[in-house]
Motif scaffolding. Structure first.
Motif, PDB file in Angstrom:
ATOM      1  N   VAL A  66       0.998  -1.333  -0.011  1.00 18.29           N
ATOM      2  CA  VAL A  66       0.178   0.200  -0.392  1.00 18.29           C
ATOM      3  C   VAL A  66       0.801   1.197   0.475  1.00 18.29           C
ATOM      4  O   VAL A  66       1.899   1.225   1.140  1.00 18.29           O
ATOM      5  N   LYS A  67       0.289   2.472  -0.780  1.00 18.77           N
ATOM      6  CA  LYS A  67       0.742   3.187  -1.059  1.00 18.77           C
ATOM      7  C   LYS A  67       0.316   5.204  -0.502  1.00 18.77           C
ATOM      8  O   LYS A  67      -0.810   4.382  -0.638  1.00 18.77           O
ATOM      9  N   LEU A  68       0.841   5.375   0.742  1.00 23.76           N
ATOM     10  CA  LEU A  68       0.299   6.905   0.520  1.00 23.76           C
ATOM     11  C   LEU A  68       1.041   7.627  -0.622  1.00 23.76           C
ATOM     12  O   LEU A  68       2.649   7.561   0.153  1.00 23.76           O
ATOM     13  N   TYR A  69      -0.308   9.151  -0.491  1.00 24.80           N
ATOM     14  CA  TYR A  69       1.070   9.927  -1.249  1.00 24.80           C
ATOM     15  C   TYR A  69       0.116  11.389  -1.202  1.00 24.80           C
ATOM     16  O   TYR A  69      -1.106  10.947  -0.922  1.00 24.80           O
ATOM     17  N   ARG A  70       0.689  11.911  -1.782  1.00 22.36           N
ATOM     18  CA  ARG A  70       0.225  13.749  -1.687  1.00 22.36           C
ATOM     19  C   ARG A  70       0.504  14.329  -3.188  1.00 22.36           C
ATOM     20  O   ARG A  70       1.225  13.917  -3.633  1.00 22.36           O
ATOM     21  N   VAL A  71      -0.691  15.191  -3.345  1.00 21.92           N
ATOM     22  CA  VAL A  71      -0.049  15.440  -5.066  1.00 21.92           C
ATOM     23  C   VAL A  71      -0.270  16.832  -4.325  1.00 21.92           C
ATOM     24  O   VAL A  71      -1.161  17.342  -3.486  1.00 21.92           O
ATOM     25  N   THR A  72       1.237  18.048  -4.784  1.00 19.12           N
ATOM     26  CA  THR A  72       1.393  18.585  -5.345  1.00 19.12           C
ATOM     27  C   THR A  72       0.922  19.649  -5.915  1.00 19.12           C
ATOM     28  O   THR A  72       0.173  19.166  -6.877  1.00 19.12           O
ATOM     29  N   PRO A  73       1.041  20.960  -5.808  1.00 24.63           N
ATOM     30  CA  PRO A  73       0.349  21.862  -6.343  1.00 24.63           C
ATOM     31  C   PRO A  73       0.452  21.538  -8.192  1.00 24.63           C
ATOM     32  O   PRO A  73      -0.950  22.193  -8.742  1.00 24.63           O
TER      33      PRO A  73
END
Length: 242
Positions: A75-82
């Motif tokens: 499982v990956k945790l991620y954020r989407v940058t602006p």
């Protein structure tokens, strides 16, 4: 896609987990740290789900109401940058838990979670642990211990970025995944090597070079498997700063 609630789970009558899956769950840091008398109750009230590769477990800013334990897969945790770029924050595999801090305070997730491979995940409703905490303060200490371990892991990752070469970081990553204490071992990796690179703070091409370098220390990559000839040799390489 939003995670089904525990009520939805009961209505659908999801199948009971296999004994092997329960054994992995029992050996996870979170469950293992719980007082023994509460383990069966937690496992019986958990939501056991299979997620296909690319399936969303939760999205950033969604309110957390479950704690997750990976039974198998990634499982990956991620954020989407602006600017729309995806930044991998962390990846989790067999026996690892995440989401404790935000779930217990009913806070929004600071990241999104996705199945990086086909995986099985045990989702523990926050209400189950809160009920136990109200009756037994030892449960609260167990959850705090698990959260502290995650923090320690993040500090260790920062230390690795400064103190270890790329090859040493990859070698330690393989050792952490290994179930062996000596001799040869095979480690299963996610097919998407970008995930590993993101976790280790490396570019994909740097990861490829690191894998090439580890050949001289008995590591051979075959598709999504790392074959380690001798755990001891690899550990020595990690321990000896260059």
């Amino acid at each position: 896609m939003r995670l089904a609630s525990s009520a939805d789970h009961d209505m659908k009558g999801a199948p009971m987990p296999h004994q092997m899956q329960k054994a992995i769950a029992r050996n996870s840091l979170l469950i293992k740290s719980l007082p023994a008398q509460h383990v069966d109750a937690v496992l019986s009230k958990a939501i056991w789900k299979q997620h296909e590769r690319g399936e969303t477990l939760f999205i950033q800013e969604e309110v957390a109401n479950v704690i997750h334990v990976v039974i198998d897969g990634w499982v990956k945790l991620y954020r989407v940058t602006p600017n729309g770029t995806e930044a991998v924050v962390s990846i989790f595999t067999k026996g690892e838990s995440f989401g404790e801090a935000v779930a217990l305070k009913n806070l929004p997730y600071p990241v999104s979670g996705m199945a990086a491979t086909r995986c099985h995940v045990m989702h523990i409703p926050t209400s189950v642990l809160i009920d136990l905490i109200r009756h037994d303060t030892e449960v609260a200490l167990s959850v705090l211990s698990s959260t502290f371990t995650h923090l320690h892991s993040l500090v260790a990752q920062l230390e690795q970025l400064k103190a270890q070469t790329g090859g040493q970081r990859v070698a330690e990553f393989l050792l952490d995944l290994s179930d062996c204490s000596e001799g040869s071992c095979m480690v299963t990796l996610p097919y998407d090597k970008v995930l590993i690179a993101g976790k280790l703070g490396m570019k994909p091409e740097s990861l490829s070079r690191a894998f090439m370098r580890l050949k001289q220390f008995g590591v051979k990559i075959e598709k999504n498997h790392a074959l380690i000839e001798d755990i001891g040799v690899l550990q020595t390489f990690v321990d000896n700063a260059e």
